[in-house]
Design a protein around this motif. Structure first.
Motif, PDB file in Angstrom:
ATOM      1  N   MET A  20       0.848  -1.193   0.000  1.00  0.00           N
ATOM      2  CA  MET A  20       0.000   0.000   0.000  1.00  0.00           C
ATOM      3  C   MET A  20       0.882   1.241   0.000  1.00  0.00           C
ATOM      4  O   MET A  20       1.874   1.311   0.724  1.00  0.00           O
ATOM      5  CB  MET A  20      -0.912  -0.003   1.215  1.00  0.00           C
ATOM      6  CG  MET A  20      -1.979   1.082   1.182  1.00  0.00           C
ATOM      7  SD  MET A  20      -3.150   0.867  -0.168  1.00  0.00           S
ATOM      8  CE  MET A  20      -3.521   2.572  -0.584  1.00  0.00           C
ATOM      9  N   ASN A  21       0.517   2.230  -0.795  1.00  0.00           N
ATOM     10  CA  ASN A  21       1.304   3.458  -0.942  1.00  0.00           C
ATOM     11  C   ASN A  21       0.388   4.664  -0.774  1.00  0.00           C
ATOM     12  O   ASN A  21      -0.649   4.766  -1.442  1.00  0.00           O
ATOM     13  CB  ASN A  21       1.958   3.520  -2.330  1.00  0.00           C
ATOM     14  CG  ASN A  21       2.861   2.337  -2.605  1.00  0.00           C
ATOM     15  OD1 ASN A  21       4.067   2.409  -2.403  1.00  0.00           O
ATOM     16  ND2 ASN A  21       2.275   1.234  -3.084  1.00  0.00           N
ATOM     17  N   TRP A  22       0.781   5.603   0.104  1.00  0.00           N
ATOM     18  CA  TRP A  22       0.025   6.831   0.319  1.00  0.00           C
ATOM     19  C   TRP A  22       0.908   8.027   0.005  1.00  0.00           C
ATOM     20  O   TRP A  22       2.065   8.077   0.405  1.00  0.00           O
ATOM     21  CB  TRP A  22      -0.474   6.940   1.761  1.00  0.00           C
ATOM     22  CG  TRP A  22      -1.515   5.919   2.100  1.00  0.00           C
ATOM     23  CD1 TRP A  22      -1.338   4.761   2.788  1.00  0.00           C
ATOM     24  CD2 TRP A  22      -2.903   5.963   1.747  1.00  0.00           C
ATOM     25  NE1 TRP A  22      -2.511   4.076   2.899  1.00  0.00           N
ATOM     26  CE2 TRP A  22      -3.505   4.783   2.267  1.00  0.00           C
ATOM     27  CE3 TRP A  22      -3.690   6.887   1.046  1.00  0.00           C
ATOM     28  CZ2 TRP A  22      -4.855   4.504   2.106  1.00  0.00           C
ATOM     29  CZ3 TRP A  22      -5.041   6.611   0.878  1.00  0.00           C
ATOM     30  CH2 TRP A  22      -5.621   5.438   1.407  1.00  0.00           C
ATOM     31  N   LYS A  23       0.333   9.003  -0.712  1.00  0.00           N
ATOM     32  CA  LYS A  23       1.098  10.208  -1.022  1.00  0.00           C
ATOM     33  C   LYS A  23       1.448  10.943   0.270  1.00  0.00           C
ATOM     34  O   LYS A  23       0.605  11.133   1.138  1.00  0.00           O
ATOM     35  CB  LYS A  23       0.282  11.149  -1.924  1.00  0.00           C
ATOM     36  CG  LYS A  23       0.251  10.744  -3.386  1.00  0.00           C
ATOM     37  CD  LYS A  23      -0.521  11.780  -4.211  1.00  0.00           C
ATOM     38  CE  LYS A  23      -0.520  11.409  -5.695  1.00  0.00           C
ATOM     39  NZ  LYS A  23      -1.294  12.387  -6.503  1.00  0.00           N
ATOM     40  N   LYS A  24       2.705  11.350   0.374  1.00  0.00           N
ATOM     41  CA  LYS A  24       3.124  12.177   1.499  1.00  0.00           C
ATOM     42  C   LYS A  24       2.570  13.585   1.324  1.00  0.00           C
ATOM     43  O   LYS A  24       2.515  14.102   0.217  1.00  0.00           O
ATOM     44  CB  LYS A  24       4.656  12.268   1.579  1.00  0.00           C
ATOM     45  CG  LYS A  24       5.362  11.024   2.063  1.00  0.00           C
ATOM     46  CD  LYS A  24       6.852  11.311   2.168  1.00  0.00           C
ATOM     47  CE  LYS A  24       7.619  10.095   2.635  1.00  0.00           C
ATOM     48  NZ  LYS A  24       9.080  10.381   2.723  1.00  0.00           N
ATOM     49  N   ALA A  25       2.189  14.185   2.439  1.00  0.00           N
ATOM     50  CA  ALA A  25       1.803  15.594   2.384  1.00  0.00           C
ATOM     51  C   ALA A  25       3.060  16.416   2.138  1.00  0.00           C
ATOM     52  O   ALA A  25       4.041  16.307   2.868  1.00  0.00           O
ATOM     53  CB  ALA A  25       1.143  16.000   3.691  1.00  0.00           C
ATOM     54  N   SER A  26       3.087  17.205   1.088  1.00  0.00           N
ATOM     55  CA  SER A  26       4.274  17.996   0.745  1.00  0.00           C
ATOM     56  C   SER A  26       3.885  19.462   0.625  1.00  0.00           C
ATOM     57  O   SER A  26       2.755  19.786   0.250  1.00  0.00           O
ATOM     58  CB  SER A  26       4.892  17.512  -0.572  1.00  0.00           C
ATOM     59  OG  SER A  26       3.933  17.582  -1.603  1.00  0.00           O
ATOM     60  N   PRO A  27       4.803  20.357   0.959  1.00  0.00           N
ATOM     61  CA  PRO A  27       4.477  21.778   0.855  1.00  0.00           C
ATOM     62  C   PRO A  27       4.242  22.185  -0.592  1.00  0.00           C
ATOM     63  O   PRO A  27       4.877  21.679  -1.504  1.00  0.00           O
ATOM     64  CB  PRO A  27       5.721  22.464   1.431  1.00  0.00           C
ATOM     65  CG  PRO A  27       6.819  21.455   1.282  1.00  0.00           C
ATOM     66  CD  PRO A  27       6.178  20.121   1.408  1.00  0.00           C
ATOM     67  N   ASP A  28       3.328  23.087  -0.770  1.00  0.00           N
ATOM     68  CA  ASP A  28       3.041  23.611  -2.096  1.00  0.00           C
ATOM     69  C   ASP A  28       4.248  24.408  -2.569  1.00  0.00           C
ATOM     70  O   ASP A  28       4.667  25.362  -1.909  1.00  0.00           O
ATOM     71  CB  ASP A  28       1.805  24.509  -2.031  1.00  0.00           C
ATOM     72  CG  ASP A  28       1.382  25.038  -3.396  1.00  0.00           C
ATOM     73  OD1 ASP A  28       2.123  24.821  -4.375  1.00  0.00           O
ATOM     74  OD2 ASP A  28       0.326  25.691  -3.471  1.00  0.00           O
ATOM     75  N   PRO A  29       4.863  24.047  -3.711  1.00  0.00           N
ATOM     76  CA  PRO A  29       6.046  24.794  -4.174  1.00  0.00           C
ATOM     77  C   PRO A  29       5.751  26.261  -4.423  1.00  0.00           C
ATOM     78  O   PRO A  29       6.651  27.094  -4.398  1.00  0.00           O
ATOM     79  CB  PRO A  29       6.442  24.072  -5.471  1.00  0.00           C
ATOM     80  CG  PRO A  29       5.220  23.338  -5.900  1.00  0.00           C
ATOM     81  CD  PRO A  29       4.501  22.969  -4.640  1.00  0.00           C
ATOM     82  N   LEU A  30       4.476  26.615  -4.631  1.00  0.00           N
ATOM     83  CA  LEU A  30       4.128  28.016  -4.862  1.00  0.00           C
ATOM     84  C   LEU A  30       4.129  28.830  -3.571  1.00  0.00           C
ATOM     85  O   LEU A  30       4.089  30.063  -3.617  1.00  0.00           O
ATOM     86  CB  LEU A  30       2.742  28.110  -5.518  1.00  0.00           C
ATOM     87  CG  LEU A  30       2.620  27.541  -6.936  1.00  0.00           C
ATOM     88  CD1 LEU A  30       1.186  27.626  -7.414  1.00  0.00           C
ATOM     89  CD2 LEU A  30       3.542  28.278  -7.893  1.00  0.00           C
ATOM     90  N   ALA A  31       4.169  28.135  -2.402  1.00  0.00           N
ATOM     91  CA  ALA A  31       4.119  28.853  -1.135  1.00  0.00           C
ATOM     92  C   ALA A  31       5.342  29.736  -0.925  1.00  0.00           C
ATOM     93  O   ALA A  31       5.303  30.680  -0.136  1.00  0.00           O
ATOM     94  CB  ALA A  31       3.989  27.856   0.023  1.00  0.00           C
ATOM     95  N   ALA A  32       6.447  29.432  -1.616  1.00  0.00           N
ATOM     96  CA  ALA A  32       7.680  30.214  -1.467  1.00  0.00           C
ATOM     97  C   ALA A  32       7.684  31.465  -2.348  1.00  0.00           C
ATOM     98  O   ALA A  32       8.689  32.162  -2.413  1.00  0.00           O
ATOM     99  CB  ALA A  32       8.893  29.342  -1.797  1.00  0.00           C
ATOM    100  N   TYR A  33       6.564  31.744  -3.019  1.00  0.00           N
ATOM    101  CA  TYR A  33       6.507  32.866  -3.957  1.00  0.00           C
ATOM    102  C   TYR A  33       5.415  33.854  -3.563  1.00  0.00           C
ATOM    103  O   TYR A  33       4.385  33.477  -3.000  1.00  0.00           O
ATOM    104  CB  TYR A  33       6.222  32.363  -5.379  1.00  0.00           C
ATOM    105  CG  TYR A  33       7.333  31.554  -5.974  1.00  0.00           C
ATOM    106  CD1 TYR A  33       8.229  32.117  -6.873  1.00  0.00           C
ATOM    107  CD2 TYR A  33       7.509  30.216  -5.622  1.00  0.00           C
ATOM    108  CE1 TYR A  33       9.264  31.371  -7.415  1.00  0.00           C
ATOM    109  CE2 TYR A  33       8.548  29.463  -6.153  1.00  0.00           C
ATOM    110  CZ  TYR A  33       9.416  30.044  -7.040  1.00  0.00           C
ATOM    111  OH  TYR A  33      10.448  29.306  -7.568  1.00  0.00           O
ATOM    112  N   THR A  34       5.653  35.114  -3.837  1.00  0.00           N
ATOM    113  CA  THR A  34       4.592  36.109  -3.807  1.00  0.00           C
ATOM    114  C   THR A  34       4.074  36.253  -5.233  1.00  0.00           C
ATOM    115  O   THR A  34       4.834  36.122  -6.196  1.00  0.00           O
ATOM    116  CB  THR A  34       5.110  37.467  -3.295  1.00  0.00           C
ATOM    117  OG1 THR A  34       6.192  37.906  -4.136  1.00  0.00           O
ATOM    118  CG2 THR A  34       5.612  37.350  -1.868  1.00  0.00           C
ATOM    119  N   SER A  35       2.783  36.479  -5.375  1.00  0.00           N
ATOM    120  CA  SER A  35       2.225  36.473  -6.721  1.00  0.00           C
ATOM    121  C   SER A  35       1.094  37.478  -6.835  1.00  0.00           C
ATOM    122  O   SER A  35       0.567  37.978  -5.838  1.00  0.00           O
ATOM    123  CB  SER A  35       1.703  35.071  -7.070  1.00  0.00           C
ATOM    124  OG  SER A  35       0.640  34.698  -6.198  1.00  0.00           O
TER     125      SER A  35
END
Length: 447
Positions: free
Chosen positions: A96-111
């Motif tokens: 069984m494989n579950w996706k790890k919760a990972s930080p959104d790569p966009l969180a490091a950017y202002t937009s």
């Protein structure tokens, strides 16, 4: 003062900076666990491999996990509503494989829907990339400071240090600009290769120069300070090349670089001495001549050359062989891996280089500082380095404003100078002032 440096081959594999993958990398937690009783995403798949099952889940944003039979080519994907409380199994042949919760790569950017850069692009327009993928590519490229995307399609474009923007290029309702919230300390490097008419330095290509600078970046505490290739050119001069001496090159091109750039001239592969030549001084325009370092024609030339480069531009920040010149406590060897304060010198230099290139508000000093000549000077709290002269007191004020820890500065009214002070200087302005020095303090309430 001039110094000559010699390096010997060192056995370390040279690595370069890597672009991010075109596919989103997804990490999983895996084990012989119970599997969900509900929440299947689509029909079970047969005649497939565990890797293909993983790839299918990674490519599907609705997929939260999957199981794969280890002895049959069977796969089942699960969605976010999979009932994790009511599970069956486990079975020893079901992984069984579950996706790890990972930080959104966009969180490091202002937009925002802002004007987009009108120059300085690192890439052409890229098609088929979601914003998260574009962010990962920008994160993987050391000199990328941001990107823009088109909200109506998967399109993006990366931008580098020299990108600028204005109201003449947007804002557009479908073009969103993303800028890194924390910019890396980036120093641009112009590389000039001395070559012969027969191409004796032909192996020094733009790609090889990028490898050397990428290695130097990794040496700087794995990218704490980034060296990015600016311009690259080849100077055909048989006399300078065949003479195999660095001094004539050093003398001929001294003071030829522009402020805010490192200028490196590459001598012949079989230079007749040492690894490089540089002035031991403090400057906003670092300049050195280095050996091509193809004397041994082995796999360690990138390593050698990167360290020669770091050694010589260390001299340009007044780092000496014994770590004592100008009372600077940094030796020009190994400062890049052993001294955070020495790396901080280059981080500040990068900030001030960018400031010099971009320009600054000429009214900044008048609006934000209280200044006077003949005012007492602090006896402590000076920033450790680099003590690089500023062309004007306005530029010195702009440097102080770049740092929240800077509370004051003084500069000469007769020649370029700039000394910054931190909070330790407050209440310690006990040294006598003079008519040739302007002392400026940040206006109360401003940091």
């Amino acid at each position: 003062m001039k110094t000559v440096s010699v390096w010997f081959n060192i056995l370390i594999v040279a690595l370069g900076l890597l672009w991010g993958s075109t596919a989103l990398a997804v990490d999983y937690l895996s084990g012989i666990w119970k599997i969900p009783a509900t929440g299947e995403l689509g029909a079970r798949r047969y005649n497939t491999t565990p890797q293909a099952c993983k790839d299918a889940c990674s490519a599907n944003q609705s997929c939260s996990g999957f199981y794969a039979f280890t002895d049959w080519d069977t796969c089942q994907l699960y969605g976010p509503d999979a009932d994790v409380a009511a599970r069956v199994g486990p079975w020893s042949n079901v992984q069984m494989n579950w996706k790890k919760a990972s930080p959104d790569p966009l969180a490091a950017y202002t937009s925002g829907f802002l004007p987009i850069p009108n120059n300085g692009a690192l890439t052409d327009t890229l098609y088929g990339y979601q914003p998260q993928q574009c962010a990962k590519m920008c994160n993987g490229k050391a000199d990328c400071v941001g990107f823009h995307t088109i909200t109506t399609s998967d399109v993006c474009r990366l931008y580098g240090l020299e990108s600028t923007w204005s109201s003449t290029n947007g804002p557009w309702s479908n073009a969103k600009l993303f800028m890194k919230a924390t910019q890396p300390a980036i120093l641009m490097v112009d590389v000039h290769v001395i070559d012969s008419t027969s191409g004796g330095n032909a192996r020094w290509t733009r790609e090889y120069a990028q490898q050397v600078l990428a290695k130097a970046t990794r040496e700087m505490n794995n990218g704490e300070v980034v060296f990015s290739l600016g311009s690259f050119d080849r100077i055909v001069d048989d006399q300078l090349f065949n003479g195999r001496a660095m001094d004539p090159i050093f003398v001929k091109y001294d003071n030829s670089g522009r402020p805010g750039r490192i200028n490196i001239y590459v001598a012949a592969p079989m230079s007749n001495y040492g690894g490089g030549v540089a002035w031991v001084t403090v400057t906003l325009s670092p300049y050195a001549v280095i050996s091509s370092r193809y004397d041994s024609f082995n796999d360690y030339d990138v390593e050698d050359t990167a360290r020669i480069f770091l050694h010589e531009i260390g001299h340009n920040q007044a780092f000496a062989h014994n770590g004592s010149f100008y009372s600077y406590p940094y030796a020009t060897d190994w400062y890049w891996s052993s001294s955070p304060l020495a790396r901080q010198v280059f981080a500040r230099l990068a900030t001030w280089s960018k400031l010099r290139q971009k320009g600054f508000d000429p009214n900044l000093k008048n609006n934000n500082y209280s200044c006077a000549v003949n005012s007492p000077l602090p006896d402590r709290g000076t920033f450790p380095a680099p003590n690089v002269p500023a062309a004007t007191s306005q530029e010195c004020a702009a440097r102080c404003s770049q740092s929240s820890s800077c509370v004051a500065f003084h500069s000469s009214t007769m020649y370029p100078s700039c000394v910054l002070f931190d909070a330790a200087s407050i209440g310690n302005a006990t040294q006598p002032g003079n008519p040739a020095t302007e002392m400026c303090w940040k206006t109360a309430g401003r940091k």
